[in-house]
Design an enzyme around this catalytic site. Structure first.
Site, PDB file in Angstrom:
ATOM      1  CG  ASP A  62      -1.687   1.241   1.441  1.00 50.28           C
ATOM      2  OD1 ASP A  62      -2.341   1.685   0.476  1.00 50.28           O
ATOM      3  OD2 ASP A  62      -1.624   1.808   2.549  1.00 50.28           O
ATOM      4  CG  ASP A 116      -4.516  -1.243   2.753  1.00 48.21           C
ATOM      5  OD1 ASP A 116      -4.551  -1.028   1.528  1.00 48.21           O
ATOM      6  OD2 ASP A 116      -4.017  -0.435   3.567  1.00 48.21           O
TER       7      ASP A 116
END
Length: 228
Positions: free
Chosen positions: A9, A178
């Site tokens: 990420d 996420d």
């Protein structure tokens, strides 16, 4: 079993903290270390594809998952996992007065981002878009996209495309957006991740954000990740 792919990420994971866009030097060095070790590194972000590709270029990364999984840029080719016209729902969301559109929306196709103006903006947006869309917060913005696609779906697609078991993919993240990719692969959450992200991950490292990413990379390269 060793990790073959690292999916990282961006915001809150490669940055100094979860409330800044400034990149962490420690995270950048760890990313380079992972790449130089032979891991295939993929940037997975809520950002639009053009922005993500620009950042990836300066990070030395070729492959990108953008718009929270809606778009994948792999080996120079862009694939679309989402579909539909977001213009109508965009107008409905803006009409609530609870948010303003992100400047990036001009370059976005499916995952639209909004800056909240009121405390309950997330709930107000969810109330007007209905069940056909995912509405969630990255900590930086509220994101709205067609239902059925997230970063986890994108990572699963990536595994099939590259003929790699998702057990050999390490994912590192910090926020609710996420959760999908932390669940589908060998997920590692940084120390200051949201509770949902921590719950979805296989391992939660101690350090926050960029320092946590460095810790995650060390874990991966030590051979203690992607294990049964």
């Amino acid at each position: 079993m060793k990790c073959k792919i690292l999916v990282a990420d961006l915001d809150g994971t490669l940055t100094l903290s979860r409330n800044t866009y400034e990149l962490s030097v420690e995270a950048l060095l760890a990313l380079r270390k992972a790449r130089d070790s032979g891991l295939r590194v993929v940037l997975a972000t809520a950002n639009g594809l053009d922005f993500a590709l620009t950042i990836a270029r300066y990070l030395g990364v070729r492959d990108v998952i953008a718009e929270n999984g809606c778009l994948i840029h792999l080996d120079g080719v862009t694939y679309e996992l989402c579909s539909g016209d977001m213009s109508i729902v965009d107008k409905v969301i803006i009409s609530t007065g609870a948010v303003i559109p992100s400047p990036q929306n001009r370059c976005r196709k499916y995952d639209m981002a909004y800056i909240p103006l009121v405390k309950d903006a997330l709930e107000k947006v969810r109330a007007v878009v209905g069940t056909g869309y995912i509405v969630e917060s990255s900590g930086y913005a509220i994101h709205v996209r067609p239902a059925g696609v997230d970063k986890g779906v994108a990572v699963s697609w990536l595994c099939r495309k590259l003929d790699v078991s998702c057990h050999q993919v390490a994912t590192v993240g910090d926020s609710d957006v996420d959760v999908g990719m932390l669940s589908i692969a060998w997920g590692i959450a940084v120390g200051n991740a949201t509770e949902a992200a921590k719950k979805a991950a296989r391992v939660v490292v101690e350090e926050p954000s960029g320092l946590g990413f460095k810790e995650a990379v060390n874990l991966i390269l030590s051979g203690d990740a992607c294990t049964p």
